[in-house]
Scaffold this motif. Structure first.
Motif, PDB file in Angstrom:
ATOM      1  N   THR A   1      38.803  42.225  43.021  1.00 23.61           N
ATOM      2  CA  THR A   1      40.061  42.960  42.935  1.00 23.61           C
ATOM      3  C   THR A   1      40.432  43.246  41.479  1.00 23.61           C
TER       4      THR A   1
ATOM      5  N   PHE B   1      50.123  39.061  42.980  1.00 24.97           N
ATOM      6  CA  PHE B   1      49.280  39.251  41.803  1.00 24.97           C
ATOM      7  C   PHE B   1      48.811  40.704  41.638  1.00 24.97           C
ATOM      8  N   PRO B   2      48.128  41.293  42.653  1.00 25.19           N
ATOM      9  CA  PRO B   2      47.676  42.669  42.426  1.00 25.19           C
ATOM     10  C   PRO B   2      48.829  43.663  42.327  1.00 25.19           C
ATOM     11  N   LEU B   3      49.911  43.418  43.070  1.00 26.38           N
ATOM     12  CA  LEU B   3      51.005  44.384  43.057  1.00 26.38           C
ATOM     13  C   LEU B   3      51.775  44.372  41.746  1.00 26.38           C
TER      14      LEU B   3
ATOM     15  N   LYS C   1      41.747  38.479  51.723  1.00 25.48           N
ATOM     16  CA  LYS C   1      41.938  37.116  51.224  1.00 25.48           C
ATOM     17  C   LYS C   1      42.952  36.373  52.085  1.00 25.48           C
ATOM     18  N   ALA C   2      44.058  37.058  52.423  1.00 26.30           N
ATOM     19  CA  ALA C   2      45.086  36.428  53.244  1.00 26.30           C
ATOM     20  C   ALA C   2      44.510  36.044  54.606  1.00 26.30           C
TER      21      ALA C   2
ATOM     22  N   ILE D   1      48.823  35.861  46.542  1.00 28.66           N
ATOM     23  CA  ILE D   1      47.671  36.737  46.718  1.00 28.66           C
ATOM     24  C   ILE D   1      48.110  38.190  46.764  1.00 28.66           C
ATOM     25  N   PHE D   2      49.296  38.447  47.289  1.00 32.73           N
ATOM     26  CA  PHE D   2      49.812  39.810  47.291  1.00 32.73           C
ATOM     27  C   PHE D   2      50.602  40.130  46.030  1.00 32.73           C
TER      28      PHE D   2
ATOM     29  N   LEU E   1      48.157  44.367  38.592  1.00 29.99           N
ATOM     30  CA  LEU E   1      47.010  45.265  38.635  1.00 29.99           C
ATOM     31  C   LEU E   1      47.375  46.731  38.840  1.00 29.99           C
TER      32      LEU E   1
ATOM     33  N   LEU F   1      45.507  51.621  45.180  1.00 30.87           N
ATOM     34  CA  LEU F   1      46.496  50.814  45.885  1.00 30.87           C
ATOM     35  C   LEU F   1      45.965  50.378  47.247  1.00 30.87           C
TER      36      LEU F   1
ATOM     37  N   THR G   1      43.331  47.695  46.734  1.00 33.09           N
ATOM     38  CA  THR G   1      43.895  46.414  46.302  1.00 33.09           C
ATOM     39  C   THR G   1      44.570  45.703  47.467  1.00 33.09           C
ATOM     40  N   LEU G   2      45.261  46.482  48.311  1.00 31.79           N
ATOM     41  CA  LEU G   2      45.919  45.877  49.465  1.00 31.79           C
ATOM     42  C   LEU G   2      44.895  45.415  50.491  1.00 31.79           C
TER      43      LEU G   2
ATOM     44  N   ALA H   1      43.498  42.166  49.195  1.00 28.68           N
ATOM     45  CA  ALA H   1      44.501  41.109  49.331  1.00 28.68           C
ATOM     46  C   ALA H   1      44.636  40.695  50.797  1.00 28.68           C
TER      47      ALA H   1
ATOM     48  N   SER I   1      40.395  47.132  39.701  1.00 25.45           N
ATOM     49  CA  SER I   1      41.596  47.726  39.130  1.00 25.45           C
ATOM     50  C   SER I   1      41.288  48.521  37.865  1.00 25.45           C
TER      51      SER I   1
END
Lengths: 99, 216
Positions: free
Chosen positions: A24, B208-210, A47-48, B205-206, B213, A37, A40-41, A44, A28
């Protein structure tokens, strides 16, 4: 609920999580425009999902519990979805713009 | 199973239908976490709207965050989730020393995270990026940049508060664990704090990128 996950599984999932973290961050730096975006989501969310299914043990939970866990995220989707439905459909040409 | 008003006190620990005590705790904890998802979800929704409206300023502001520290912190939290999972695993096997060890490691990693976060906050304040009265922004539209940093401090602050709570609970549990309180039949509280800690990890985890990044 008495399923004891082997420790090696935790280690593998952990390595996958760290790999996704590296991914990730690297992703970027690549300019993919609006796709950045989404990517990246997506990472994420992956991972979640790994944390939820394996570390939190939801994989071995019964259906009702899975439903309750899912319900929380469904409500979040409703919050985000309906909010976007409002803002993205305002005055044509100005989309979500305010003031 | 008709009239439950006159059951003796010990019935609280007996099976109710197909669900055992631990499963009930587990389900209850997930219900609580669903509420927490909405708690943070509201902030994420606010973030979403501001970012949609101020894309360039948000990207600019994001560059002011320390990417290296943020990445390290993410790694620290992911590792703490591993140690937490291993702690629960130890409790399931009635291994009280291993349990105490892994709980201790989780606490340690949590403190490392908070330490790094604290130093980041300090730097931001010194750079004038705390959205208070002396907010300094070297680009156009400082109000939009303020929005980013308000969200940054509130969201990571709320997250850090959750971590502090988790660490405090774990600290008490380390002592209990060392005294042998959590065995294979009684480890539910360990499972519960595990769920809470993993949830806090997922929020980051959410986050950090938001926050860190937004490059373009």
């Amino acid at each position: 609920m008495e399923h004891i996950t082997p420790r090696r599984t935790y280690l593998i999932i952990y390595l996958a999580l760290m790999g996704l973290l590296v991914l990730t961050v690297l992703a970027s730096f690549v300019n993919l425009g609006p796709f950045n975006l989404a990517l990246t989501l997506a990472i994420a969310s992956a991972k979640a999902a790994l944390v939820i299914l394996f570390f939190m043990g939801l994989r071995h939970a019964d259906g009702v519990t899975k439903m309750f866990a899912g319900a929380g995220f469904i409500w979040l989707l409703i919050l985000i979805g309906l909010t976007l439905a409002d803002y993205l459909t305002r005055f044509p040409g100005t989309s979500a713009v305010w003031r | 199973m008709s009239d439950s008003h006159h059951l003796p006190a010990s019935a609280a620990h007996e099976q109710h239908g197909p669900r055992l005590g631990l499963e009930m705790n587990y389900l209850g904890m997930w219900i609580f976490l669903a509420g927490e998802v909405m708690f943070f979800g509201a902030l994420f929704t606010g973030y979403m709207l501001y970012r949609l409206n101020y894309p360039e300023v948000f990207a600019d502001a994001s560059h002011h965050l320390d990417l290296l520290l943020g990445s390290i912190n993410t790694g620290v939290l992911l590792t703490s989730s591993l140690t937490m999972a291993l702690a629960v695993n130890a409790a399931q096997r009635s291994q009280k020393r291993t349990l105490a060890l892994f709980l201790g490691l989780t606490i340690l990693l949590g403190l490392v995270f908070l330490g790094i976060k604290g130093s980041e906050y300090l730097h931001k304040v010194n750079e004038g990026l705390y959205p208070g009265f002396d907010f300094i922004w070297d680009g156009p539209e400082p109000q939009k940049a303020r929005a980013f940093f308000s969200l940054y401090f509130i969201m990571t602050g709320l997250h850090a508060l959750h971590m502090v709570i988790g660490i405090l609970i774990m600290a008490v549990m380390v002592i209990f664990a060392w005294r042998g309180r959590y065995q294979a039949e009684t480890y539910a509280p360990v499972e519960m704090i595990g769920l809470f800690w993993h949830f806090v990890d997922i929020v980051w985890i959410f986050l950090f990128p938001l926050l860190y990044l937004i490059r373009h």
